[in-house]
Motif scaffolding. Structure first.
Motif, PDB file in Angstrom:
ATOM      1  N   PRO A   1      53.289  18.618 -21.414  1.00  0.00           N
ATOM      2  CA  PRO A   1      53.366  17.128 -21.583  1.00  0.00           C
ATOM      3  C   PRO A   1      51.961  16.354 -21.629  1.00  0.00           C
ATOM      4  N   ALA A   2      51.253  16.749 -20.774  1.00  0.00           N
ATOM      5  CA  ALA A   2      49.831  16.198 -20.683  1.00  0.00           C
ATOM      6  C   ALA A   2      48.796  16.460 -21.787  1.00  0.00           C
ATOM      7  N   PHE A   3      49.011  17.509 -22.430  1.00  0.00           N
ATOM      8  CA  PHE A   3      48.066  17.956 -23.359  1.00  0.00           C
ATOM      9  C   PHE A   3      48.668  17.269 -24.553  1.00  0.00           C
ATOM     10  N   ALA A   4      49.786  17.352 -24.869  1.00  0.00           N
ATOM     11  CA  ALA A   4      50.544  16.288 -26.132  1.00  0.00           C
ATOM     12  C   ALA A   4      50.422  14.991 -25.819  1.00  0.00           C
ATOM     13  N   GLU A   5      50.272  14.508 -24.608  1.00  0.00           N
ATOM     14  CA  GLU A   5      50.063  13.014 -24.655  1.00  0.00           C
ATOM     15  C   GLU A   5      48.573  12.467 -24.937  1.00  0.00           C
ATOM     16  N   ILE A   6      47.642  13.594 -24.564  1.00  0.00           N
ATOM     17  CA  ILE A   6      46.380  13.336 -24.482  1.00  0.00           C
ATOM     18  C   ILE A   6      45.790  13.581 -26.159  1.00  0.00           C
ATOM     19  N   VAL A   7      46.392  14.517 -26.797  1.00  0.00           N
ATOM     20  CA  VAL A   7      45.785  14.779 -28.279  1.00  0.00           C
ATOM     21  C   VAL A   7      46.222  13.766 -29.274  1.00  0.00           C
ATOM     22  N   ALA A   8      47.397  13.000 -28.650  1.00  0.00           N
ATOM     23  CA  ALA A   8      47.793  11.817 -29.640  1.00  0.00           C
ATOM     24  C   ALA A   8      47.017  10.663 -29.275  1.00  0.00           C
ATOM     25  N   GLN A   9      46.147  10.721 -28.566  1.00  0.00           N
ATOM     26  CA  GLN A   9      45.463   9.091 -28.362  1.00  0.00           C
ATOM     27  C   GLN A   9      44.441   9.325 -29.367  1.00  0.00           C
ATOM     28  N   LYS A  10      44.004   7.792 -29.879  1.00  0.00           N
ATOM     29  CA  LYS A  10      43.128   7.786 -30.697  1.00  0.00           C
ATOM     30  C   LYS A  10      41.805   7.351 -30.159  1.00  0.00           C
ATOM     31  N   LYS A  11      41.714   6.894 -28.566  1.00  0.00           N
ATOM     32  CA  LYS A  11      40.655   6.817 -28.027  1.00  0.00           C
ATOM     33  C   LYS A  11      41.097   6.585 -26.359  1.00  0.00           C
ATOM     34  N   ALA A  12      39.953   6.675 -25.645  1.00  0.00           N
ATOM     35  CA  ALA A  12      39.910   6.718 -24.067  1.00  0.00           C
ATOM     36  C   ALA A  12      38.694   6.407 -23.625  1.00  0.00           C
ATOM     37  N   THR A  13      38.997   5.668 -22.312  1.00  0.00           N
ATOM     38  CA  THR A  13      37.892   5.364 -21.426  1.00  0.00           C
ATOM     39  C   THR A  13      37.525   6.228 -20.557  1.00  0.00           C
TER      40      THR A  13
END
Length: 429
Positions: free
Chosen positions: A238-250
């Motif tokens: 779940p965490a992997f799929a959530e992160i790689v779907a992000q366009k940006k992060a802080t």
């Protein structure tokens, strides 16, 4: 002396009268034989009525497999490099470019993140434990930057949560954070790389060898097929799929960082990782979600070795090679009916020419594409002597490619009854 004119007449002699006793004996013999015959017939009939009837027999009439009809989809494989394409829960659409292991650049970080998340699982939204950047790790930054590596800025004592560290690895593709995570997990980079190779072997990635956690070393090699194997497993975290779907992060120190994978959010793409070096060319492992017949299907693929003079050109070319693959896969997948409601699946034969048929109660559909083999399995329990018409009895299932099993019930045709007593006796008359 007799007169010559006189004729002597001899009277006929009647046969002796038939014995009444012999006639009575013949009649008795015939009557006895008839009685024995009737008695034998009666005994056979009684024995037949007493003996249990044989169980009805079932004969399958439906083939054990079929092929989805239609024109086999033409996949627009890239002209150079390697590629592989798969539909989760269905099967492989094929591959191109052979199976020679080649450098994969930052696609390596998919394995780095996979090992970290299997050792230190995170739920969706969970930040996880913290790790602190050491003075030695911070001091390495200028040399890493001078080599032209992909990095995030760090300083001594900077604190990252596990999620933030993974965001740094998977979005802006930070080589230095991949090394920091590796040492945090295993105590040393060498020990972590050993874990990466053990994991690859366990997953069946037979043409993959890791030499570093970032992919900067061209000695880290793999194939498009192997990277699809890993991507399918990683996307289930779940965490992997959530992160790689992000366009940006802080992130700490760096502030806002962006995902190098510019396909995210287009053509259904939900991740997962880019890579580019002079040795590897442009590389991309990707996942996209499409709707097929009201169901969500995930397409997973990899494109490696796309040429270019630098990272922007290499990534542009790998994106250009990927989008036609995604569109072709999405167009190929459809719901196909492989068995129609009412199609006969088997015949039932009972004693004395009794019988019925067994047919599919509903349409049986699978998700796949033309040319894909479909296995048809039939499960019919023992048939009793009596079955009403239209009774549910057994089931038929279909599996397309490597997909999930779909099932529909079976129903009887005309009513099945055992032969009557008179029918059983009449066969001997």
């Amino acid at each position: 002396m007799l007169d010559s004119a006189t004729t002597q007449v001899i009277a006929p002699v009647a046969p002796p009268p038939r014995s009444r006793r012999r006639a009575r004996g013949a009649r008795a013999l015939i009557s006895g034989l008839l009685a024995l015959l009737l008695a034998g017939t009666a005994l056979v009939a009684i024995e037949t009525l007493v003996r249990p009837l044989p169980a009805p027999t079932v004969t399958r009439t439906l083939a054990a497999s079929t092929i989805i009809p239609g024109k086999v989809p033409a996949v627009p494989w890239p002209e150079s490099g390697q590629a592989a394409l798969s539909v989760e829960g269905v099967g492989s659409l094929g591959r191109s470019g052979g199976s020679k292991p080649v450098p994969i650049a930052s696609v390596t970080k998919v394995m780095t993140a996979y090992v970290i998340l299997t050792e230190h699982p995170l739920d969706r939204g969970e930040q996880g434990p913290k790790l602190t950047v050491s003075a030695e790790q911070a001091a390495a930054y200028p040399a890493e930057q001078a080599r032209g590596e992909s990095l995030v800025p760090v300083v001594t004592g900077a604190v990252f949560t596990e999620r933030q560290a993974l965001q740094a690895v998977l979005l802006p593709s930070a080589n230095n954070m991949a090394r920091i995570l590796a040492a945090w997990d295993a105590g040393s980079i060498e020990a972590f790389v050993a874990k990466m190779n053990d994991t690859a072997a366990a997953l069946g990635m037979t043409n993959t060898h890791y030499t570093d956690p970032s992919g900067y070393d061209p000695g880290t090699v793999s194939t498009a097929v192997d990277q699809v194997i890993l991507a399918r497993k990683a996307m289930k975290l779940p965490a992997f799929a959530e992160i790689v779907a992000q366009k940006k992060a802080t992130l700490p120190v760096a502030g806002t960082v962006r995902n190098y994978n510019s396909l995210v959010g287009r053509d259904g793409v939900v991740g997962i990782k880019t890579g580019s070096t002079d040795e590897a060319g442009g590389c991309l492992v990707f996942a996209a979600v499409v709707k097929v017949g009201g169901r969500k299907m995930t397409i997973v693929g990899a494109v490696l070795g796309q040429p270019g003079a630098n990272t922007p050109v290499q990534l542009d070319r790998v994106f250009r090679a990927t989008r036609p693959l995604l569109r072709a896969a999405a167009a190929a997948i459809a719901v196909h009916r492989v068995v129609r409601a009412g199609d006969q699946v088997a015949t039932v034969r009972g004693p004395l020419r009794t019988g019925t048929t067994i047919s599919a109660a509903q349409d049986l559909t699978v998700v796949g594409w033309p040319g894909m083999p479909v296995r048809l399995d039939v499960d019919i329990p023992a048939v009793p002597a009596q079955l009403p018409a239209g009774a549910e009895h057994g089931r038929i299932s279909a599996v397309a490619g490597n997909g999930a099993r779909v099932v529909t019930p079976l129903r009887t045709g005309v009513r099945l009854d055992p032969p009557s007593t008179w029918d059983r006796i009449r066969q001997y008359l």
